[in-house]
Design a protein around this motif. Sequence first.
Motif, short mmCIF file in Angstrom:
data_model
loop_
_atom_site.label_atom_id
_atom_site.label_comp_id
_atom_site.label_asym_id
_atom_site.label_seq_id
_atom_site.Cartn_x
_atom_site.Cartn_y
_atom_site.Cartn_z
N ASP A 82 53.75 33.28 31.39
CA ASP A 82 54.08 34.33 30.42
C ASP A 82 55.08 33.90 29.35
N ARG A 91 38.11 40.28 29.06
CA ARG A 91 38.84 39.44 28.10
C ARG A 91 37.92 38.38 27.47
N GLN A 138 47.60 35.47 26.86
CA GLN A 138 48.81 35.31 27.66
C GLN A 138 49.76 34.39 26.92
N THR A 171 52.92 37.57 23.72
CA THR A 171 51.76 38.42 24.00
C THR A 171 52.13 39.68 24.77
N THR A 197 52.65 40.11 27.95
CA THR A 197 51.89 40.19 29.19
C THR A 197 52.77 39.69 30.32
N PHE A 229 48.14 41.63 36.78
CA PHE A 229 48.35 41.19 35.40
C PHE A 229 48.52 42.43 34.54
N TYR A 230 49.65 42.47 33.84
CA TYR A 230 49.99 43.61 33.01
C TYR A 230 49.96 43.22 31.53
N VAL A 231 49.55 44.17 30.69
CA VAL A 231 49.55 43.99 29.24
C VAL A 231 50.43 45.07 28.62
N THR A 265 53.54 45.11 27.81
CA THR A 265 54.72 45.29 28.66
C THR A 265 55.95 45.81 27.93
N SER A 291 46.10 45.42 33.93
CA SER A 291 44.88 44.92 33.33
C SER A 291 43.97 44.23 34.35
#
Length: 141
Positions: free
Chosen positions: A22, A47, A73, A77, A79, A104-106, A108, A115
């Motif tokens: 990240d 994706r 990522q 980004t 994430t 996995f987070y988007v 943030t 995600s």
Amino acid sequence: MQPEGPAEQIRSTLARIAHLADTGSVEDYVEQFTREAEWNMPANPDRAIPAQVRRGREEIAAGVRERRAAGIQGPGTFTRHVTTAIAVDVTSETTARADAVWTFYVDTTTSPKLSGVGSYADEFELEDGRWRLSRRVISRG
């Protein structure tokens, strides 16, 4: 203070890999892998990422650069990879296995959204005095 044992060193390596995916440099990220590591990822239609098998640090680094160039990522980004439920089995003085759950987070910094979720089936080797990831198989779901 007692030095960390292999299982704790491996847990630290897994955490470091998540952080570096990240926010870290590609070079620092691939240093967590053995020179001949194998990285297997299933397709991610959300994706637009095809299934991939990467072998060796150079190929793994190329995959990281592709995902970063696509804004999937990496730094900027917003994430976050989270690795939890880590179970480590040391199989010899120089090898180990670990199973873990990933999320996995988007978005943030604004409205964090989950995600993806899945698992890692990892193998480790003691290389150059450090526990490094030698094989990763990623599963979704």
